[in-house]
Write a protein that holds these residues in place. Structure first.
Motif, short mmCIF file in Angstrom:
data_model
loop_
_atom_site.label_atom_id
_atom_site.label_comp_id
_atom_site.label_asym_id
_atom_site.label_seq_id
_atom_site.Cartn_x
_atom_site.Cartn_y
_atom_site.Cartn_z
N ALA A 29 0.81 -1.08 0.07
CA ALA A 29 -0.08 0.05 0.01
C ALA A 29 0.70 1.38 -0.02
O ALA A 29 0.62 2.19 -0.84
CB ALA A 29 -1.01 0.11 1.33
N LEU A 30 1.88 1.23 0.75
CA LEU A 30 2.77 2.58 0.78
C LEU A 30 3.69 2.70 -0.31
O LEU A 30 4.10 3.85 -0.70
CB LEU A 30 3.62 2.37 2.06
CG LEU A 30 2.85 2.64 3.52
CD1 LEU A 30 3.92 2.40 4.67
CD2 LEU A 30 2.08 3.81 3.48
N SER A 31 3.66 1.57 -1.00
CA SER A 31 4.74 1.80 -2.40
C SER A 31 3.91 2.06 -3.63
O SER A 31 4.59 2.16 -4.65
CB SER A 31 5.53 0.49 -2.76
OG SER A 31 5.25 -0.49 -1.99
N VAL A 32 2.61 2.45 -3.61
CA VAL A 32 2.03 2.53 -4.68
C VAL A 32 2.37 3.89 -5.18
O VAL A 32 2.17 4.90 -4.47
CB VAL A 32 0.30 2.66 -4.49
CG1 VAL A 32 -0.44 3.25 -5.54
CG2 VAL A 32 -0.12 1.07 -3.96
N PRO A 33 2.85 4.01 -6.45
CA PRO A 33 3.20 5.20 -6.76
C PRO A 33 2.26 6.34 -7.33
O PRO A 33 1.13 5.79 -7.46
CB PRO A 33 4.24 4.89 -8.20
CG PRO A 33 3.77 3.49 -8.53
CD PRO A 33 3.04 3.07 -7.29
N GLU A 34 2.53 7.66 -6.95
CA GLU A 34 1.65 8.57 -7.07
C GLU A 34 2.02 9.31 -8.33
O GLU A 34 2.87 10.28 -8.15
CB GLU A 34 1.24 9.50 -6.07
CG GLU A 34 0.80 8.77 -4.73
CD GLU A 34 0.60 9.43 -3.47
OE1 GLU A 34 0.59 10.97 -3.55
OE2 GLU A 34 0.31 9.11 -2.38
N HIS A 35 1.26 9.23 -9.38
CA HIS A 35 1.60 10.04 -10.62
C HIS A 35 1.08 11.54 -10.57
O HIS A 35 -0.08 11.56 -9.99
CB HIS A 35 1.38 9.54 -11.99
CG HIS A 35 2.06 8.22 -12.19
ND1 HIS A 35 3.34 7.97 -12.54
CD2 HIS A 35 1.54 6.80 -12.15
CE1 HIS A 35 3.90 6.87 -12.52
NE2 HIS A 35 2.44 6.07 -12.35
N PRO A 36 1.71 12.59 -11.02
CA PRO A 36 1.03 13.74 -10.70
C PRO A 36 -0.28 13.95 -11.44
O PRO A 36 -1.15 14.76 -11.16
CB PRO A 36 2.25 14.84 -11.19
CG PRO A 36 3.40 14.14 -11.19
CD PRO A 36 2.87 12.72 -11.38
N ARG A 37 -0.36 13.48 -12.82
CA ARG A 37 -1.60 13.56 -13.43
C ARG A 37 -2.94 13.17 -12.68
O ARG A 37 -3.90 13.67 -12.72
CB ARG A 37 -1.48 12.96 -14.70
CG ARG A 37 -2.61 13.20 -15.77
CD ARG A 37 -2.57 12.63 -16.99
NE ARG A 37 -3.64 12.79 -17.67
CZ ARG A 37 -3.68 12.31 -19.15
NH1 ARG A 37 -2.99 11.34 -19.46
NH2 ARG A 37 -4.59 12.38 -19.71
N HIS A 38 -2.71 11.95 -11.88
CA HIS A 38 -3.88 11.33 -11.18
C HIS A 38 -3.47 11.28 -9.74
O HIS A 38 -3.85 10.23 -9.06
CB HIS A 38 -3.94 9.85 -11.85
CG HIS A 38 -4.16 9.75 -13.11
ND1 HIS A 38 -5.48 10.24 -13.93
CD2 HIS A 38 -3.54 9.64 -14.35
CE1 HIS A 38 -5.33 10.42 -15.17
NE2 HIS A 38 -4.11 9.61 -15.33
#
Length: 173
Positions: free
Chosen positions: A103-112
């Motif tokens: 859960a903590l390694s889910v990448p967050e892309h700026p667009r979404h």
């Protein structure tokens, strides 16, 4: 209000929250159920509302213990000796940690960013049994072909996109 429990020497702050629940079946209202929640604190500086939110925010630890007891069965004595039970508890706690790590390694892309942050939060709070059924037990065919491994996912669920983003981020590292 001020309150002193029987076994205590000093006064504490007692916050009582009254919750009215409307019990309905279909569109018919059956009755009102009144519940009271009690919060005991020694912090007299914050507002009652902030104290309730602070106490409810700490309930995640209680949920963790409940999941370790019931969801993962980490605190169940599976064998007849202490060392084996300890090993069983450590393995199940590591499985719980795997869920938190994913859960903590889910990448967050700026667009979404907002959607990815929400997915990360849902995955972190997901019950262990659901995590096992959606992520761990995802059917996959592994094919060795031309000096490479091909992973074919054989079914679809709503968490596959999150899983593939984590795998892609892990392979790039």
């Amino acid at each position: 209000m001020a309150y002193r429990p029987t076994a205590c020497q000093r006064m504490y702050r007692l916050i009582i929250v009254r919750q009215t629940i409307q019990v309905e079946e279909g569109q018919a209202r059956l009755f009102d159920e009144v519940r009271y929640r009690f919060y005991l604190t020694n912090d007299r500086e914050i507002t009652p509302r902030a104290a309730v939110f602070k106490a409810n925010g700490r309930c995640d630890q209680e949920n963790l213990v409940a999941q370790l007891k019931g969801g993962v069965h980490a605190l169940r004595a599976a064998v007849d000796n202490l060392v084996s039970n300890w090993a069983y508890m450590v393995m199940t706690a590591l499985a719980w940690s795997l869920k938190a790590w994913l859960a903590l390694s889910v990448p967050e892309h700026p667009r979404h960013k907002e959607t990815h942050r929400r997915q990360k939060h849902h995955l972190l709070r997901m019950e262990f049994k659901r995590f096992v059924n959606t992520i761990i037990l995802m059917p996959c065919q592994i094919v060795r072909s031309g000096r490479r491994l091909i992973f074919r996912l054989l079914s679809w669920n709503e968490w596959q996109g999150v899983f593939l983003r984590v795998v892609h981020a892990a392979w790039r590292c």
